[in-house]
Design an enzyme around this catalytic site. Sequence first.
Site, mmCIF file in Angstrom:
data_model
loop_
_atom_site.group_PDB
_atom_site.id
_atom_site.type_symbol
_atom_site.label_atom_id
_atom_site.label_comp_id
_atom_site.label_asym_id
_atom_site.label_seq_id
_atom_site.Cartn_x
_atom_site.Cartn_y
_atom_site.Cartn_z
ATOM 1 N N PRO A 230 0.788 -1.243 0.000
ATOM 2 C CA PRO A 230 0.000 0.000 0.000
ATOM 3 C C PRO A 230 0.819 1.292 0.000
ATOM 4 O O PRO A 230 0.246 2.370 -0.001
ATOM 5 C CB PRO A 230 -0.787 -0.118 1.308
ATOM 6 C CG PRO A 230 0.083 -0.924 2.222
ATOM 7 C CD PRO A 230 0.809 -1.902 1.329
ATOM 8 N N GLY A 231 2.164 1.198 -0.022
ATOM 9 C CA GLY A 231 2.923 2.429 -0.231
ATOM 10 C C GLY A 231 3.897 2.823 0.872
ATOM 11 O O GLY A 231 4.398 3.941 0.866
ATOM 12 N N GLY A 232 4.195 1.897 1.797
ATOM 13 C CA GLY A 232 5.107 2.242 2.908
ATOM 14 C C GLY A 232 6.498 2.627 2.440
ATOM 15 O O GLY A 232 7.085 3.593 2.941
ATOM 16 N N ASP A 248 2.402 -1.291 -9.011
ATOM 17 C CA ASP A 248 1.674 -2.366 -8.323
ATOM 18 C C ASP A 248 0.253 -2.404 -8.877
ATOM 19 O O ASP A 248 -0.342 -1.347 -9.128
ATOM 20 C CB ASP A 248 1.631 -2.101 -6.797
ATOM 21 C CG ASP A 248 1.418 -3.392 -6.001
ATOM 22 O OD1 ASP A 248 0.438 -4.104 -6.274
ATOM 23 O OD2 ASP A 248 2.230 -3.667 -5.108
ATOM 24 N N ASP A 268 2.997 -4.685 -14.257
ATOM 25 C CA ASP A 268 3.754 -5.829 -13.747
ATOM 26 C C ASP A 268 5.210 -5.405 -13.519
ATOM 27 O O ASP A 268 5.879 -4.930 -14.441
ATOM 28 C CB ASP A 268 3.679 -6.962 -14.784
ATOM 29 C CG ASP A 268 4.450 -8.197 -14.319
ATOM 30 O OD1 ASP A 268 5.058 -8.163 -13.224
ATOM 31 O OD2 ASP A 268 4.446 -9.200 -15.050
ATOM 32 N N ASP A 284 10.002 -4.733 -3.247
ATOM 33 C CA ASP A 284 9.530 -5.532 -2.103
ATOM 34 C C ASP A 284 8.471 -6.527 -2.590
ATOM 35 O O ASP A 284 7.573 -6.898 -1.851
ATOM 36 C CB ASP A 284 8.936 -4.555 -1.055
ATOM 37 C CG ASP A 284 8.649 -5.208 0.285
ATOM 38 O OD1 ASP A 284 9.234 -6.259 0.577
ATOM 39 O OD2 ASP A 284 7.818 -4.657 1.043
ATOM 40 N N LYS A 313 12.841 -12.764 -0.375
ATOM 41 C CA LYS A 313 11.949 -13.495 0.546
ATOM 42 C C LYS A 313 12.472 -14.928 0.669
ATOM 43 O O LYS A 313 12.709 -15.583 -0.357
ATOM 44 C CB LYS A 313 10.508 -13.500 0.020
ATOM 45 C CG LYS A 313 10.011 -12.136 -0.448
ATOM 46 C CD LYS A 313 9.665 -11.225 0.710
ATOM 47 C CE LYS A 313 9.230 -9.862 0.190
ATOM 48 N NZ LYS A 313 9.085 -8.843 1.235
#
Length: 362
Positions: A230-232, A248, A268, A284, A313
Site C-alpha cells: 500500500p505504499g510504505g 503495483d 507488472d 519488495d 523473501k
Amino acid sequence: MTSAPSPCAALGILVQCRPGFEADASAELTAAARAARFTGETDTQPNSGFVIFELTAPEAHDVIRRRLDLARLIFSRQAFQVLAVLDDLPDRDRLTPLREAIAATGERFSALLPETPDTNDGKEQSGFLRRFGPLLEDALAKDGLLRPDSPHLPRLHVFFEGPKRAWLGVSLASEGSAWPMGIPRLRMPKEAPSRSTLKLAEAFLTLLTVDEQKSTLRPGLTAVDLGAAPGGWSWQLASRGIRVTAIDNGPLAPSAIATGLIEHLRADGFTWKPKKAVDWLVCDMVEQPSRIAPLIADWFATGRCRRSIFNLKLPMKRRHDEVERCRALIDARLSAAGIKYILRIKHLYHDREEVTCYLTRR
Ligand SMILES: C[S@@+](CC[C@H](N)C(=O)[O-])C[C@H]1O[C@@H](n2cnc3c(N)ncnc32)[C@H](O)[C@@H]1O
C-alpha cells in the site's frame, strides 16, 4: 569456556540473531570463521536468539578482526568477540563480579551495550537491564574503564543469556549495530501507509554509510518502487523529497498519494521499464529470490538505475544457501556486463522470512 586467559585474547565470537534463524547464523558464522582459518566449534541452540563460535585456542582481537569481517555477516543483528563468561551470578549482587571480571580483561571501552537474547525469556530481563545498565555504566566510569570520548576503543557488550549467566565481549562500532541487540528504536510515522516503511528506514540506516545517506537520500532524486502497495516504501522515499513511480496492481493508501510525489502505475514489476534512468530502484515484491535477483541485476546491467534496495523473501529451510545463490546470480550478470559493484546484505530487525540487500555501482 571459563574466563579470559590474558588481556586482548578472545575465546570466541557470539552472534545475535532473530530467534528461529540460529541454523542460518551458525552456517554463515562457521563458514566465515573457517575461511579465515580459525579452528573451533559452533554452539547452536534452536530459538535461543544467538550462536557462538568457540575458538580452539584464544586469539588476539585485532588478529580476529583482520581476518574476519563481522560487519559482513548477514544473519547477525549484533556480533562481538567473547572475552569471558560468568556463571552463577548471585541474584543480590551481579554488579561486583561483573565489575571485577571487566577490570580483569585489561581493556578500556568507548561504550557499554547491555544486552539479552531477543526471546521471551530475554524480554523478561528487560526491566532489570534498564535499571542495571546505568549502575554498571557509573561503576565502570568510576573505575576509569569507560571513555565515551575515545570512539576508537572497542565497545563492551554484557550479554545476559539468563539472570545468572553473562557473556562479556568487545566489538568496534564499525563492526556491529549502533543499537544494543541490533534493535533499532524507530518511531512509526503516523501518516505512513504501512509498518513496512520502518523496514526501508532501517535499511537506509544500516546498509548505507552516513555519507551515502546524505548524498543519495535528498530532494530532487528519482525512484521506482516495484511491488509498492500500500505504499510504505514509496512514502519513506517521498518523505525525503524523492519523486517515486510506484508499480503495483494493488491500490496505494491515500496518505501515499497525498505526498504529491508518488505516481501510481498499475503494471507488472517484471516487465515495466522506465523511460529514463532513475537514482533508486526499490523492490519488495513477494516472489522467488531466484526471480528477484536477476531482475535487479538486469536493471543495473542495462543502466536503468544507479542503486537499489530490495528484499529476498526466504521461506525455505536453507536460507543462507539461497542468499549465496542469489549473490552468485547477481555477480554473474554484473561481471558479464563489466560492472563493478558493492552488495551489502542484512537480515534486519524488521525483516521476518527475508533479507534486505543494498546494491550500488562501485
Ligand atoms: C509486501 S507487499 C509490498 C509492501 C510495500 N513495500 C509497502 O511498504 O507498503 C508486496 C507487493 O508486491 C506486489 N506484487 C507482487 N508481484 C508483483 C508484480 N509482478 N508486479 C507488481 N507488483 C507485484 C503485491 O501486489 C504487493 O502489493
